[in-house]
Write a protein that holds these residues in place. Structure first.
Motif, mmCIF file in Angstrom:
data_model
loop_
_atom_site.group_PDB
_atom_site.id
_atom_site.type_symbol
_atom_site.label_atom_id
_atom_site.label_comp_id
_atom_site.label_asym_id
_atom_site.label_seq_id
_atom_site.Cartn_x
_atom_site.Cartn_y
_atom_site.Cartn_z
ATOM 1 N N THR A 117 4.131 4.727 7.532
ATOM 2 C CA THR A 117 5.410 4.855 7.624
ATOM 3 C C THR A 117 5.997 5.361 6.208
ATOM 4 O OG1 THR A 117 5.907 2.432 6.679
ATOM 5 C CG2 THR A 117 5.360 2.711 9.113
ATOM 6 N N PHE A 118 7.430 5.527 6.537
ATOM 7 C CA PHE A 118 7.948 6.034 5.115
ATOM 8 C C PHE A 118 7.938 5.047 4.033
ATOM 9 C CE2 PHE A 118 9.950 9.263 8.148
ATOM 10 C CZ PHE A 118 9.337 10.595 7.496
ATOM 11 N N LYS A 119 8.252 3.866 4.544
ATOM 12 C CA LYS A 119 8.509 2.430 3.544
ATOM 13 C C LYS A 119 6.995 2.339 3.011
ATOM 14 C CE LYS A 119 9.941 -2.261 3.160
ATOM 15 N NZ LYS A 119 10.498 -3.327 4.286
ATOM 16 N N GLN A 120 6.126 2.525 3.672
ATOM 17 C CA GLN A 120 4.639 1.929 3.290
ATOM 18 C C GLN A 120 4.386 3.129 2.156
ATOM 19 O OE1 GLN A 120 2.687 2.131 6.972
ATOM 20 N NE2 GLN A 120 2.180 -0.195 6.738
ATOM 21 N N ILE A 121 4.631 4.449 2.348
ATOM 22 C CA ILE A 121 4.332 5.510 1.343
ATOM 23 C C ILE A 121 5.314 5.299 0.242
ATOM 24 C CG2 ILE A 121 4.804 7.983 0.987
ATOM 25 C CD1 ILE A 121 4.062 8.366 4.113
ATOM 26 N N HIS A 122 6.547 4.878 0.157
ATOM 27 C CA HIS A 122 7.261 4.832 -0.846
ATOM 28 C C HIS A 122 6.664 3.498 -1.733
ATOM 29 C CE1 HIS A 122 11.127 2.588 -2.661
ATOM 30 N NE2 HIS A 122 11.318 3.896 -2.694
ATOM 31 N N GLU A 123 6.163 2.639 -1.061
ATOM 32 C CA GLU A 123 5.708 1.507 -1.792
ATOM 33 C C GLU A 123 4.332 1.678 -2.682
ATOM 34 O OE1 GLU A 123 5.720 -1.504 1.010
ATOM 35 O OE2 GLU A 123 7.967 -1.884 0.682
ATOM 36 N N LEU A 124 3.563 2.957 -2.468
ATOM 37 C CA LEU A 124 2.351 3.082 -2.979
ATOM 38 C C LEU A 124 2.441 3.143 -4.579
ATOM 39 C CD1 LEU A 124 1.131 6.061 -0.618
ATOM 40 C CD2 LEU A 124 0.199 3.628 -0.786
ATOM 41 N N PRO A 125 1.491 2.535 -5.055
ATOM 42 C CA PRO A 125 1.513 2.307 -6.541
ATOM 43 C C PRO A 125 1.768 3.675 -7.357
ATOM 44 C CG PRO A 125 -0.392 1.946 -5.897
ATOM 45 C CD PRO A 125 0.302 1.699 -4.777
ATOM 46 N N GLU A 126 1.076 4.709 -6.784
ATOM 47 C CA GLU A 126 1.070 5.947 -7.470
ATOM 48 C C GLU A 126 2.629 6.587 -7.821
ATOM 49 O OE1 GLU A 126 -2.848 5.319 -5.920
ATOM 50 O OE2 GLU A 126 -0.833 5.482 -4.695
ATOM 51 N N PHE A 127 3.384 6.280 -6.681
ATOM 52 C CA PHE A 127 5.042 6.544 -6.814
ATOM 53 C C PHE A 127 5.968 5.947 -7.606
ATOM 54 C CE2 PHE A 127 3.636 9.022 -2.488
ATOM 55 C CZ PHE A 127 3.356 9.919 -3.304
ATOM 56 N N ALA A 128 5.367 4.790 -8.051
ATOM 57 C CA ALA A 128 6.309 4.022 -9.117
ATOM 58 C C ALA A 128 6.987 4.499 -10.270
ATOM 59 C CB ALA A 128 5.256 2.894 -9.764
ATOM 60 N N GLY A 129 8.372 4.435 -10.171
ATOM 61 C CA GLY A 129 9.040 5.190 -10.945
ATOM 62 C C GLY A 129 9.666 6.575 -10.408
ATOM 63 N N CYS A 130 9.329 7.150 -9.250
ATOM 64 C CA CYS A 130 9.743 8.214 -8.568
ATOM 65 C C CYS A 130 9.830 8.044 -7.262
ATOM 66 C CB CYS A 130 9.148 9.543 -8.987
ATOM 67 S SG CYS A 130 7.250 9.421 -8.687
ATOM 68 N N ALA A 131 9.471 7.071 -6.714
ATOM 69 C CA ALA A 131 9.241 6.779 -5.139
ATOM 70 C C ALA A 131 10.891 7.143 -4.350
ATOM 71 C CB ALA A 131 8.963 5.451 -4.881
ATOM 72 N N ASP A 132 11.839 6.708 -5.041
ATOM 73 C CA ASP A 132 13.033 7.184 -4.794
ATOM 74 C C ASP A 132 13.662 8.471 -4.535
ATOM 75 O OD1 ASP A 132 13.607 4.265 -4.404
ATOM 76 O OD2 ASP A 132 14.540 4.141 -6.077
ATOM 77 N N TYR A 133 12.817 9.340 -5.080
ATOM 78 C CA TYR A 133 13.230 10.662 -5.002
ATOM 79 C C TYR A 133 12.210 11.371 -4.260
ATOM 80 C CZ TYR A 133 15.355 9.464 -9.532
ATOM 81 O OH TYR A 133 16.398 8.797 -10.261
ATOM 82 N N ILE A 134 10.943 10.835 -4.234
ATOM 83 C CA ILE A 134 9.733 11.483 -3.421
ATOM 84 C C ILE A 134 10.078 11.169 -2.059
ATOM 85 C CG2 ILE A 134 7.440 11.517 -2.881
ATOM 86 C CD1 ILE A 134 6.784 11.539 -5.966
ATOM 87 N N VAL A 135 10.276 9.973 -1.794
ATOM 88 C CA VAL A 135 10.218 9.544 -0.315
ATOM 89 C C VAL A 135 11.358 8.340 -0.242
ATOM 90 C CG1 VAL A 135 8.348 7.982 -0.464
ATOM 91 C CG2 VAL A 135 9.204 8.366 1.771
ATOM 92 N N THR A 167 9.164 4.033 10.531
ATOM 93 C CA THR A 167 8.784 5.049 11.246
ATOM 94 C C THR A 167 7.473 5.481 10.781
ATOM 95 O OG1 THR A 167 11.064 5.443 12.088
ATOM 96 C CG2 THR A 167 9.309 6.938 12.904
ATOM 97 N N PRO A 168 6.601 5.768 11.440
ATOM 98 C CA PRO A 168 4.931 6.127 11.020
ATOM 99 C C PRO A 168 5.416 7.748 11.097
ATOM 100 C CG PRO A 168 4.577 5.642 13.066
ATOM 101 C CD PRO A 168 6.157 4.938 12.874
ATOM 102 N N LEU A 169 4.627 8.616 10.481
ATOM 103 C CA LEU A 169 4.731 9.707 10.318
ATOM 104 C C LEU A 169 4.229 10.406 11.782
ATOM 105 C CD1 LEU A 169 2.955 10.735 6.969
ATOM 106 C CD2 LEU A 169 5.213 10.215 7.535
ATOM 107 N N SER A 170 3.172 9.506 12.506
ATOM 108 C CA SER A 170 2.885 10.230 13.705
ATOM 109 C C SER A 170 3.936 10.401 14.833
ATOM 110 C CB SER A 170 1.678 9.288 14.469
ATOM 111 O OG SER A 170 2.210 7.903 14.640
ATOM 112 N N PHE A 171 4.968 9.612 14.727
ATOM 113 C CA PHE A 171 6.195 9.625 15.559
ATOM 114 C C PHE A 171 6.818 11.142 15.823
ATOM 115 C CE2 PHE A 171 10.872 9.495 16.012
ATOM 116 C CZ PHE A 171 10.900 9.132 17.369
ATOM 117 N N PHE A 172 6.636 11.843 14.521
ATOM 118 C CA PHE A 172 7.463 12.899 14.618
ATOM 119 C C PHE A 172 6.688 14.161 15.217
ATOM 120 C CE2 PHE A 172 9.194 10.388 11.260
ATOM 121 C CZ PHE A 172 10.376 10.365 11.232
ATOM 122 N N ALA A 173 5.542 13.908 15.648
ATOM 123 C CA ALA A 173 4.883 15.005 16.671
ATOM 124 C C ALA A 173 5.785 15.349 17.911
ATOM 125 C CB ALA A 173 3.471 14.574 16.856
#
Length: 326
Positions: free
Chosen positions: A9-27, A40-46
């Protein structure tokens, strides 16, 4: 490093450690619309024609960059500008770098000037531009209540100026750039290609190419109503303003070489938009490539898994053909 998949989901991607400090901008997951999509998982948007696979690998490329400790987020405004207009705090560039010093493409995602759908259009396309050996940026321009013309064009101009002024830091070739846009972001990029509204007005070098995917072009009869309403706002019914911001009315023989495509029965932006642009190009002998695809879809982004798959590579080769002539 956990791989980003279509099931996240977008929230799970937002919480990835690699995005610490910039997650609010990336996702982003704040704000009313983002909160509705957070789980919502990415798969939903198909089911609405967006490619979950493309979204996942766009995010995945950013994850790789951040994992290497490289900077991706660059705010466009600071100081007194922010005091005067707080909305400028949310205007920024996301950089998809490559190792060598090369030209760059600035992408403007669509969203009817309500927002910029970078995760659907900008990120996947920037990843493909990286794969072809070039730096890529996606710009978060003013939208919604702040989209009133010419604000988004001004933001794109500020973004290009920022990149040129920081060319050494960003490792880009300042003599070699293109602008690209999707849907309403296509209108933005196409406006930037004009002298009256874009690069010349802001005292910037002319882009070597403009790249447009299913763009809004006209603010007149065949416009996309929501884009016109959000961009012109209280002047949406003003005939003079409609004409001023209709790209087909502003094309001259100095317009940059342009690659443009659209689906023949586009169910969101009437096909007449690109047809009007091509008519203007032919009148003023502007070099161009025009592709159409036998479909009713809109919003294909980089085209992965669609009839338009491969268009990014073709567009970049078009830019390569003309960039040294700019």
């Amino acid at each position: 490093m956990d791989k980003i998949t279509e099931m996240l989901t977008f929230k799970q991607i937002h919480e990835l450690p690699e995005f610490a400090g910039c997650a609010d901008y990336i996702v982003p997951v704040g704000g009313e619309q983002a909160q509705q999509m957070a789980n919502t998982p990415l798969s939903f948007f198909a089911q609405i024609g967006w490619s979950p696979e493309a979204m996942a690998y766009g995010f995945g490329r950013l994850q790789e960059i951040c994992a290497q400790g490289k900077r991706v987020y660059y705010p466009l405004y600071e100081g007194k500008d922010l005091e005067k207009e707080p909305a400028l705090r949310e205007r920024f560039l996301i950089h998809f770098p490559v190792e060598k010093k090369t030209g760059f493409v600035v992408t403007c995602s669509g969203g009817a000037y309500i927002g910029a759908a970078s995760m659907i259009e900008g990120y996947p396309s920037c990843k493909e531009i990286n794969d072809l050996g070039y730096h890529a940026f996606t710009v978060n321009y003013r939208a919604g209540v702040n989209a009133k013309a010419p604000n988004p064009i001004e933001d794109l101009a500020v973004a290009v100026r920022y990149i040129l002024d920081h060319a050494e830091e960003l490792n880009v070739d300042p003599e070699n750039y293109a602008v690209a846009g999707f849907s309403a972001g296509g209108h933005l990029a196409a406006c930037f290609g004009t002298e009256a509204l874009g690069w010349k007005k802001y005292s910037l070098p002319k882009p070597a190419a403009v790249i447009l995917a299913y763009p809004v072009i006209t603010m007149q009869q065949y416009t996309h109503e929501d884009s016109r309403k959000n961009f012109l706002q209280e002047k949406a019914g003003d005939i003079a303003m409609q004409k001023k911001y209709s790209v087909e009315e502003q094309v001259t023989d100095s317009y940059p070489p342009t690659y443009v495509w659209q689906c023949e029965r586009d169910n969101t932006v009437p096909i007449e938009n690109t047809q009007l642009l091509i008519q203007a190009f032919e009148q003023y002998h502007v070099p161009h490539v025009y592709r159409t695809f036998d479909s009713e879809w809109h919003g294909w982004g980089c085209g992965k898994g669609t009839l338009a798959e491969g268009w990014v590579k073709e567009a970049i080769h078009f830019w390569e053909k003309y960039r040294q002539k700019a």
